[in-house]
Design a protein around this motif. Structure first.
Motif, short mmCIF file in Angstrom:
data_model
loop_
_atom_site.label_atom_id
_atom_site.label_comp_id
_atom_site.label_asym_id
_atom_site.label_seq_id
_atom_site.Cartn_x
_atom_site.Cartn_y
_atom_site.Cartn_z
N MET A 1 7.33 26.35 -7.57
CA MET A 1 7.76 26.55 -6.20
C MET A 1 6.69 27.38 -5.49
O MET A 1 6.19 28.34 -6.01
CB MET A 1 9.10 27.28 -6.21
N LYS A 9 7.92 33.01 -9.26
CA LYS A 9 8.67 32.89 -10.51
C LYS A 9 10.12 32.43 -10.25
O LYS A 9 11.02 32.78 -10.99
CB LYS A 9 8.65 34.22 -11.25
N GLU A 11 11.71 29.67 -10.76
CA GLU A 11 12.39 28.96 -11.85
C GLU A 11 12.86 29.94 -12.92
O GLU A 11 13.97 29.81 -13.44
CB GLU A 11 11.45 27.90 -12.43
N PHE A 14 15.91 31.73 -11.45
CA PHE A 14 17.09 30.87 -11.47
C PHE A 14 17.63 30.72 -12.89
O PHE A 14 18.84 30.77 -13.11
CB PHE A 14 16.78 29.50 -10.88
N ALA A 15 16.73 30.53 -13.85
CA ALA A 15 17.17 30.39 -15.25
C ALA A 15 17.89 31.65 -15.71
O ALA A 15 18.96 31.58 -16.33
CB ALA A 15 15.98 30.09 -16.15
N SER A 38 14.20 38.11 -15.94
CA SER A 38 13.17 37.21 -15.41
C SER A 38 11.81 37.87 -15.30
O SER A 38 10.81 37.19 -15.05
CB SER A 38 13.60 36.68 -14.04
N ALA A 59 20.18 29.33 -7.13
CA ALA A 59 20.01 28.92 -8.53
C ALA A 59 20.76 27.63 -8.83
O ALA A 59 20.23 26.73 -9.48
CB ALA A 59 20.47 30.04 -9.46
N ASP A 62 18.85 24.84 -6.61
CA ASP A 62 17.41 24.59 -6.73
C ASP A 62 16.83 24.74 -8.13
O ASP A 62 15.64 24.50 -8.32
CB ASP A 62 16.64 25.53 -5.80
N SER A 63 17.63 25.13 -9.11
CA SER A 63 17.06 25.44 -10.42
C SER A 63 16.55 24.24 -11.19
O SER A 63 15.70 24.37 -12.04
CB SER A 63 18.10 26.16 -11.29
N GLY A 64 17.07 23.10 -10.93
CA GLY A 64 16.72 21.94 -11.74
C GLY A 64 17.72 21.73 -12.87
O GLY A 64 17.81 20.64 -13.42
#
Length: 190
Positions: A1, A9, A11, A14-15, A38, A59, A62-64
């Motif tokens: 991103m 950072k 991702e 969000f994780a 994170s 999260a 947009d986190s995937g």
């Protein structure tokens, strides 16, 4: 991103958010814990997301982790069956099911989670809209059908069967749900 759309950072942030939600539940989800896990300073988190709810919404959206490929199989039934299969997978996967459960159990006690859910599902529906546009253009869907209602009926049946009834939700069930949503349950009068 990119920095234009969020921190570098994102991702990892969000994780960490979704992992902590699954591990400890909504009430114990804390910005400080997300920052520690994170490896990002909590001031960075607050700069991008002013609250825990805003971070959780981002999260989820947009986190995937909850990414769904919008199918284009050439037919409405097969597109909806592909979406139903993806919904089923999200609700049963070891990675996603605990997050879904934590978010659902917190909802009734946390009205602000309603905004998170509305944001998440509005984004999801915007991504699924082309399924219905293509089906209408092909003549498979009558004009005026509400795509949100179709998706609510489809996803709702899967969620209800899995999370409340604890019943069978295999491929045959998914086909039955899609066929019932598309065809209705009553005989048409002449």
């Amino acid at each position: 991103m990119s920095n234009r759309n969020g921190p570098r950072k994102a991702e990892a942030i969000f994780a960490a958010t979704l992992e902590l939600l699954a591990e400890h539940g909504y009430d114990k989800l804390a910005i400080e814990a997300v920052a520690a896990r994170s490896g990002v300073n909590k001031t960075t988190l607050y700069r991008w997301w002013p609250s825990k709810d805003a971070l959780l919404a981002a999260a989820l959206r947009d986190s995937g982790l909850f990414a769904v490929d919008v199918p284009d199989t050439g037919g409405l039934r097969s597109d909806l069956l592909a979406v139903a299969t993806q919904i089923h997978r999200l609700l049963t996967s070891e990675r996603t099911a605990p997050v879904v459960t934590a978010a659902l159990t917190a909802g009734p006690r946390r009205p602000e989670l309603g905004d998170v859910a509305r944001s998440f599902f509005a984004d999801r529906m915007a991504r699924e809209e082309p399924i219905f546009e293509r089906a209408t253009a092909r003549g498979e869907l009558r004009a005026g059908v509400d795509p949100v209602l179709v998706m609510d009926l489809l996803a709702g049946a899967i969620w209800f069967r899995l999370l409340l009834r604890g019943g069978e939700t295999g491929p045959k069930f998914l086909e039955e749900v899609v066929d019932t949503v598309l065809g209705g349950a009553a005989w048409k009068s002449r």
